[in-house]
Design an enzyme around this catalytic site. Sequence first.
Site, PDB file in Angstrom:
ATOM      1  CG  HIS A  47      24.738 -13.943 -39.930  1.00 32.99           C
ATOM      2  ND1 HIS A  47      25.518 -13.095 -39.489  1.00 32.99           N
ATOM      3  CD2 HIS A  47      24.035 -14.678 -38.750  1.00 32.99           C
ATOM      4  CE1 HIS A  47      25.501 -13.349 -38.003  1.00 32.99           C
ATOM      5  NE2 HIS A  47      24.829 -14.159 -37.656  1.00 32.99           N
ATOM      6  CD  GLU A  50      19.791 -13.942 -37.306  1.00 34.29           C
ATOM      7  OE1 GLU A  50      20.087 -13.703 -36.307  1.00 34.29           O
ATOM      8  OE2 GLU A  50      20.305 -15.024 -38.048  1.00 34.29           O
ATOM      9  CG  HIS A  51      23.299  -9.951 -36.565  1.00 37.50           C
ATOM     10  ND1 HIS A  51      24.004  -9.591 -35.595  1.00 37.50           N
ATOM     11  CD2 HIS A  51      23.262 -11.034 -36.675  1.00 37.50           C
ATOM     12  CE1 HIS A  51      24.485 -10.717 -34.918  1.00 37.50           C
ATOM     13  NE2 HIS A  51      24.095 -11.720 -35.820  1.00 37.50           N
ATOM     14  CD  GLU A 127      27.359 -14.381 -34.956  1.00 42.15           C
ATOM     15  OE1 GLU A 127      26.456 -15.105 -34.873  1.00 42.15           O
ATOM     16  OE2 GLU A 127      26.770 -13.225 -35.219  1.00 42.15           O
TER      17      GLU A 127
END
Length: 422
Positions: A47, A50-51, A127
């Site tokens: 993840h 991905e950022h 997040e």
Amino acid sequence: MTIQHHTLSNGFQIVTENMPGLKSASIGIWVDVGGRHERLEQNGIAHFLEHMAFKGTKTRNALQIAEAIEDVGGFLNAYTSRENTAYYARVLQDDVPLALDVIGDILMNSTFEASDVELERGVILQEIGQAADTPDDIIFDWLQEVAYPDQAIGRPILGPAERVSAFNRDDLRSFVDEHYGPGQMILAAAGGIDHDKIVAQAEALFGHLSPILRDPSLMQPAKFGGGEIRRNKDLEQVHFALALDGPNYCDPEIYTAQIYASVMGGGVSSRLFQEIREKRGLCYTIFAQAGAHEDTGMTTIYAGTSAEQITELTNVTMDEMKRAADDMTAAEVARARAQMKAGLLMGLESPSNRAERLARLLSIWGRIPTLDETIDRIDAVTTGDVKEFAGKMAGQAGTAMALYGPAEDAPTLDELKARLVA
């Protein structure tokens, strides 16, 4: 509409579907890597990566990446799941080459500058904090964890804050080198597209990539464990999530599982909605769904209610599960089949949904089953099949439960399972 599939010599796959009359298109690359491919010490890095794809490449900074797509009115995004990471764009048909160029750039040329890593680390920690403050979000992470204890597939996709706080650019590069090979990538596009032009551009962008051999031990077979997790907190509601061991997405019974979930909690006419919300007023939200992975699956029920009503809500849920095995009707199954088919067909009016479906099916089956084949499988599920499946759901040992909120007086999982078999 025509589906076309091509594989480059290095294993990179391209699948497209032209949708006549559309002036826009969706295009993206789905990579066969997600949370379940991470080692324990890497939890959250898929993840994080991905950022970082949007933070800058050798030729574009973060603003230029955003402006390249938004200057032409397009949309660029990505997501990470437990088995895939996707990078995709929606643009007008004339801008498909630009979108593919940007996606290729962020996939192959991201620089992972140390300053950008630190900046995005802060964003991801926010997040994680936001998810923790969202009960009907975080409870599914906890449910997954208790359903698959001590397994990569049970860990949260965002990862724990302490691990995210430690990742550096070398960790990110190593993860890319380990997993982002051409044989792990599928380029999917749908809408106003030209297959041959996309193949030619893909060859130019990705044809030079060398195949990689991944460590097979990273794909740990999933084993449904089950159990209970209860987090007591002073909230307005108790959030309740129940998971039942189910079929994987290659198991023909997945269609039965989806129809069962629809009958139980797939809409306002479903059993749980009607009995628990409409007749008893015990909740505002209640639903059931069937999810699946490569080698496992879960049928999940979720509801939120007050501390005073959680016992009644959970007990009635168990009673409805038992009753479904005895008096499931042909009309209910027919309605669920119609809902599944309508949802599938309506969704396919969107090029974004079509592109994602192409990538997912190719990843699962190595081919694209026809729409008629899928509908035939749905229509083949009988009322007897669903009743038999309901009996397994009511009588099996593979059960997990998560509770969050003022849950001190809520029944235990053992008490609910005893009610199922009583």
